[in-house]
Design a protein around this motif. Structure first.
Motif, PDB file in Angstrom:
ATOM      1  N   THR A   1     -30.708  42.826-122.612  1.00 31.80           N
ATOM      2  CA  THR A   1     -31.149  44.168-122.233  1.00 31.80           C
ATOM      3  C   THR A   1     -31.953  44.812-123.351  1.00 31.80           C
ATOM      4  O   THR A   1     -32.978  45.459-123.105  1.00 31.80           O
ATOM      5  N   LEU A   2     -31.511  44.613-124.570  1.00 28.32           N
ATOM      6  CA  LEU A   2     -32.211  45.177-125.721  1.00 28.32           C
ATOM      7  C   LEU A   2     -33.612  44.577-125.859  1.00 28.32           C
ATOM      8  O   LEU A   2     -34.585  45.291-126.088  1.00 28.32           O
ATOM      9  N   VAL A   3     -33.717  43.286-125.670  1.00 26.53           N
ATOM     10  CA  VAL A   3     -35.017  42.618-125.758  1.00 26.53           C
ATOM     11  C   VAL A   3     -35.933  43.085-124.617  1.00 26.53           C
ATOM     12  O   VAL A   3     -37.113  43.383-124.829  1.00 26.53           O
ATOM     13  N   GLU A   4     -35.392  43.174-123.400  1.00 22.13           N
ATOM     14  CA  GLU A   4     -36.185  43.633-122.266  1.00 22.13           C
ATOM     15  C   GLU A   4     -36.662  45.066-122.465  1.00 22.13           C
ATOM     16  O   GLU A   4     -37.810  45.406-122.173  1.00 22.13           O
ATOM     17  N   PHE A   5     -35.766  45.905-122.989  1.00 22.29           N
ATOM     18  CA  PHE A   5     -36.147  47.305-123.244  1.00 22.29           C
ATOM     19  C   PHE A   5     -37.243  47.386-124.305  1.00 22.29           C
ATOM     20  O   PHE A   5     -38.170  48.187-124.190  1.00 22.29           O
ATOM     21  N   ALA A   6     -37.157  46.557-125.322  1.00 18.78           N
ATOM     22  CA  ALA A   6     -38.179  46.546-126.369  1.00 18.78           C
ATOM     23  C   ALA A   6     -39.545  46.152-125.805  1.00 18.78           C
ATOM     24  O   ALA A   6     -40.582  46.628-126.278  1.00 18.78           O
ATOM     25  N   LEU A   7     -39.559  45.310-124.781  1.00 18.75           N
ATOM     26  CA  LEU A   7     -40.822  44.910-124.164  1.00 18.75           C
ATOM     27  C   LEU A   7     -41.372  46.003-123.230  1.00 18.75           C
ATOM     28  O   LEU A   7     -42.580  46.208-123.143  1.00 18.75           O
TER      29      LEU A   7
ATOM     30  N   ALA B   1     -40.384  49.413-123.192  1.00 16.80           N
ATOM     31  CA  ALA B   1     -40.387  50.771-123.745  1.00 16.80           C
ATOM     32  C   ALA B   1     -41.774  51.300-124.087  1.00 16.80           C
ATOM     33  O   ALA B   1     -42.089  52.447-123.724  1.00 16.80           O
ATOM     34  N   PRO B   2     -42.645  50.560-124.764  1.00 18.52           N
ATOM     35  CA  PRO B   2     -43.956  51.137-125.090  1.00 18.52           C
ATOM     36  C   PRO B   2     -44.755  51.559-123.847  1.00 18.52           C
ATOM     37  O   PRO B   2     -45.353  52.627-123.829  1.00 18.52           O
TER      38      PRO B   2
END
Length: 198
Positions: A15-21, A23-24
């Protein structure tokens, strides 16, 4: 071997990796919606203030209350953009004899047929300022029954950092215009067109 299988099946942190992708793009979209919405709201408030000021300026007392009308426009804008200063607002008032004159250039003799006025060509000075103008309008509110073009431009600092992300200027520009006829509080003054040949 068991450690590798457990590691391959472990989905913690995905989830953290997906959000990092995502989020911008998400933040860019949100800031864009807020920036465009705020700009549209400012333009709407400005257009209402300009319409109101033009109605007040069209009265016989309009010339005497011009500073008060400008102040009301300024206060309306500052209600939405509190950091806008007086220097950030440009007000243009031009008056005309009739609606068809708005935005019309003064007539000239195009002797060299280049469709552009040159300093050596004769022209008809309709706004009585002694020079050829690309618009026949005279400055100010005019008189009874005159047509008034009223334009207000506001330069403002954008509230959201979207401008820096996509290469927009930091300062935005909102403009509002209206064209109205002054009240018939008297006879419309005759305008004299003077022929000038340099």
């Amino acid at each position: 071997m068991t450690y590798r299988r457990n590691l391959a099946r472990d989905t913690g942190g995905v989830t953290l990796v997906e959000f990092a992708l995502v989020a911008p793009v998400l933040f860019l979209l949100i800031f864009g919606i807020f920036d465009i919405g705020h700009g549209l709201y400012l333009r709407s408030v400005l257009q209402g203030a300009v319409q109101d000021a033009a109605r007040g300026a069209g009265l016989e007392s309009g010339r005497l209350n011009q500073a008060a009308l400008d102040e009301r426009v300024m206060l309306s804008v500052q209600g939405v953009m509190p950091f806008v200063e007086e220097d950030d607002i440009d007000i243009v008032r031009l008056n005309y004899e009739n609606f068809s004159d708005v935005g019309t250039p003064e007539d000239f003799d195009d002797t060299n047929r280049n469709n552009t006025y040159d300093d050596t060509e004769c022209f008809t000075d309709r706004n009585d300022n002694g020079q050829w103008d690309p618009d026949v309008g005279a400055g100010g509110l005019g008189g009874a029954d005159d047509i008034v073009y009223y334009e207000v431009g506001v330069r403002y600092d954008r509230l959201f950092p979207l401008w820096s992300m996509i290469g927009l200027p930091h300062r935005g520009l909102a403009q509002a215009t209206t064209v109205m006829r002054n009240q018939p509080f008297g006879e419309q003054a005759e305008r004299e067109a003077v022929r000038i040949c340099p």
